[in-house]
Scaffold this active site. Structure first.
Site, PDB file in Angstrom:
ATOM      1  N   CYS A 139      27.368  49.957 -22.498  1.00 45.52           N
ATOM      2  CA  CYS A 139      27.061  49.521 -21.140  1.00 45.52           C
ATOM      3  C   CYS A 139      27.908  48.312 -20.746  1.00 45.52           C
ATOM      4  CB  CYS A 139      25.573  49.183 -21.025  1.00 45.52           C
ATOM      5  SG  CYS A 139      25.145  48.606 -19.388  1.00 45.52           S
ATOM      6  N   CYS A 142      26.165  45.827 -18.508  1.00 46.68           N
ATOM      7  CA  CYS A 142      25.215  44.895 -19.139  1.00 46.68           C
ATOM      8  C   CYS A 142      25.960  43.831 -19.940  1.00 46.68           C
ATOM      9  CB  CYS A 142      24.287  45.614 -20.114  1.00 46.68           C
ATOM     10  SG  CYS A 142      23.727  47.220 -19.607  1.00 46.68           S
ATOM     11  N   ASP A 143      27.001  44.226 -20.670  1.00 47.94           N
ATOM     12  CA  ASP A 143      27.588  43.337 -21.671  1.00 47.94           C
ATOM     13  C   ASP A 143      28.984  42.810 -21.336  1.00 47.94           C
ATOM     14  OD1 ASP A 143      25.345  43.941 -23.220  1.00 47.94           O
ATOM     15  OD2 ASP A 143      26.308  45.727 -24.038  1.00 47.94           O
TER      16      ASP A 143
END
Ligand code: NDP
Length: 313
Positions: A139, A142-143
């Site tokens: 992801c 997200c990261d």
């Protein structure tokens, strides 16, 4: 003995929340289990890992996936949905009312709407577990903004819309983004391809696959292979992001409900009905073709309307 609920909805994505809004407005007092990192995803499902959404009607200015999900959650709570942050890890569909379990807690329901969505696939390469979340992620949204990835060469695997979206997102942080596409063509839409091809930071390696992850405490490089010439080489990078599709989160109903060969729930077209009366499915857990937020939401509405009819009858 637990109370028998009119309707229990499992997981919150666009399908789960739309079903909740409809059943709540029909005064069915739905109970929705949003799950705690169920399927490895935060509440809100896959959409929370998307950056800007440009194609959900009603938001001409774009909206982030997380903001859209929060709005849906607010709306379903407003009309009376009860939301539990527990993961349903077992269901028993062999008797009616159905039994659901979150650990040792038991819940009973007259009708069920299964909206567990789908989770990101992994490549399972040698070294992958060692560097998971230490240079490897499924992801980017997200990261990708983490310090580990700033101004570094980053690699994205996949050629679908998500991969291109992730590469564009990562180009805000990395020094160079390399896309590994296993064929010589993308699967993604033309519009997304145009955006990527215009981006100076993104470079495409076609017919290329990652085969091993290497490093010390964090990922430092990957071994790649050209699948037409068979040639292998080392590619230095600090981040490897998978964007190779998803698998449906149907583990809890496996063996109890009819699934297709890819383990998606089979529903009667246009109704959300599964092979078990009183059990409905909505969203990506039963749709491997369209998988859009709007089609998910639509299928949640259909399942909710069917539930209403079932309960009235
Ligand atoms: P897709 O199935 O569309 O694409 C998956 C990609 O990963 C393909 O390029 C596939 O290659 C590749 N792939 C699969 N397995 C491997 C593997 N083992 N090794 C290397 N590459 C692999 O999935 P997405 O998650 O990208 O998209 C899912 C759906 O969501 C699509 O319908 C998409 O259109 C939609 N979407 C829409 C958006 C929008 O409308 N704004 C935004 C994001 C997604 P191959 O082609 O060779 O099979």
């Amino acid at each position: 003995m637990p109370t028998t609920e009119n309707v229990i909805i499992i997981w919150w994505g666009p399908a789960g929340h739309t079903a909740a809004i409809y059943t709540a407005r029909a005064l069915l007092q739905p109970l929705l289990f949003e799950g705690f990192m169920a399927g490895g995803m935060p509440p809100g499902g896959q959409l929370t890992t998307t950056t800007e959404i440009e194609n959900f009607p009603g938001f001409p200015e774009e909206i982030s996936g997380l903001a859209l999900m929060n709005k849906m959650k607010e709306q379903s709570k407003k009309y009376g949905t009860r939301i539990e942050t527990k993961t349903i890890d077992k269901v028993d569909l062999s008797q009616h009312p159905f039994k659901l379990f979150a650990g040792t807690e038991e819940f009973h329901a007259k009708t069920l709407i299964l909206a567990m969505g789908a989770s990101a696939k992994r490549l399972r390469l040698p070294g992958e577990n060692k560097f998971w979340q230490r240079g490897i992620s499924a992801c980017a949204t997200c990261d990708g903004g983490l310090p580990l990835y700033r101004n570094q060469r980053l690699v994205v695997v996949g050629g679908g819309d998500v991969a291109l979206e992730e590469a564009l997102f990562l180009s805000n942080f990395g020094s160079e983004i390399i896309m590994l596409v296993r064929r010589d063509v993308f699967r993604a839409s033309k519009a997304m391809q145009e955006k990527v091809l215009k981006n100076q930071k993104i470079h495409i390696m076609r017919n290329t696959e990652a085969i091993e992850c290497l490093g010390d405490t964090t990922l430092q490089s990957i071994k790649i292979k050209n699948n037409t010439s068979g040639e292998e080489s080392l590619l230095e990078c600090k981040g490897l992001f998978y964007a190779i599709g998803h698998h449906p989160n149907t583990e809890i109903v496996q063996g109890q409900i009819t699934l297709d060969t890819d383990r998606y729930i089979i529903t009667e077209p246009g109704t959300g009905k599964t092979n078990i009366p009183w059990v409905f499915a909505a969203g990506d857990v039963q749709d491997k073709k369209y998988r859009q937020a709007i089609t998910s939401a639509g299928s949640g509405a259909i399942a909710a309307l069917e539930v209403e009819r079932f309960l009235e009858a």
